[in-house]
Motif scaffolding. Structure first.
Motif: not given
Length: 145
Positions: A120-124, A128-131, A136-143
């Motif tokens: 469960l901790q690994r999945d959380q 969190a890492v995927m989120g 980061d990808a969104f910010l990199y793309a737009h900013c």
């Protein structure tokens, strides 16, 4: 195995442990000779003390031929256990083993719970890492413009 024991006994002309203990003449048809060789007198002594020779013979007579050696092993084991623990005998050993099994099952359940918690901790953490990676990808793309 029976033939080997009988042949060795015949060559040495020794009575089996049962006949020696009971002060009998041991002939080639002795029912107990294959299971209680002369060099193992304690084996028969304990069985005789707990069950009695006539009861051992009666039990052997009702057991199928292929199961007699196992029956003798069982009687010897029970006799040794009964002599060590006159109250519980083999039942004491079984109870002890049951307690061990219950304890081990409890330990297994605890470890399984720890594994589930770790998963469960690994999945959380992965979520969190995927989120964070998506942000980061969104910010990199737009900013980055």
């Amino acid at each position: 195995m029976e033939q080997k024991v009988v042949m060795v006994r015949a060559r040495l002309d020794l009575p089996c442990a049962a006949c020696r203990t009971l002060h009998r003449k041991c002939d080639h048809g002795c029912l107990l000779a294959p299971y209680f060789p002369a060099d193992e007198p304690d084996k028969f002594a304990s069985v005789h003390k707990v069950f009695g020779a006539s009861n051992v013979v009666k039990m052997l007579q009702v057991v199928k031929e292929g199961m007699k050696e196992d029956a003798i092993k069982s009687m010897v084991y029970e006799a040794h256990a009964r002599l060590q623990d006159p109250v519980y005998g083999c039942a004491g050993i079984v109870l002890c083993l049951q307690r061990c099994v219950e304890e081990l099952q409890g330990q297994l359940r605890a470890v399984q719970e720890q594994v589930l918690e770790a998963q469960l901790q690994r999945d959380q953490l992965a979520s969190a890492v995927m989120g964070a990676t998506e942000v980061d990808a969104f910010l990199y793309a737009h900013c980055s413009k």
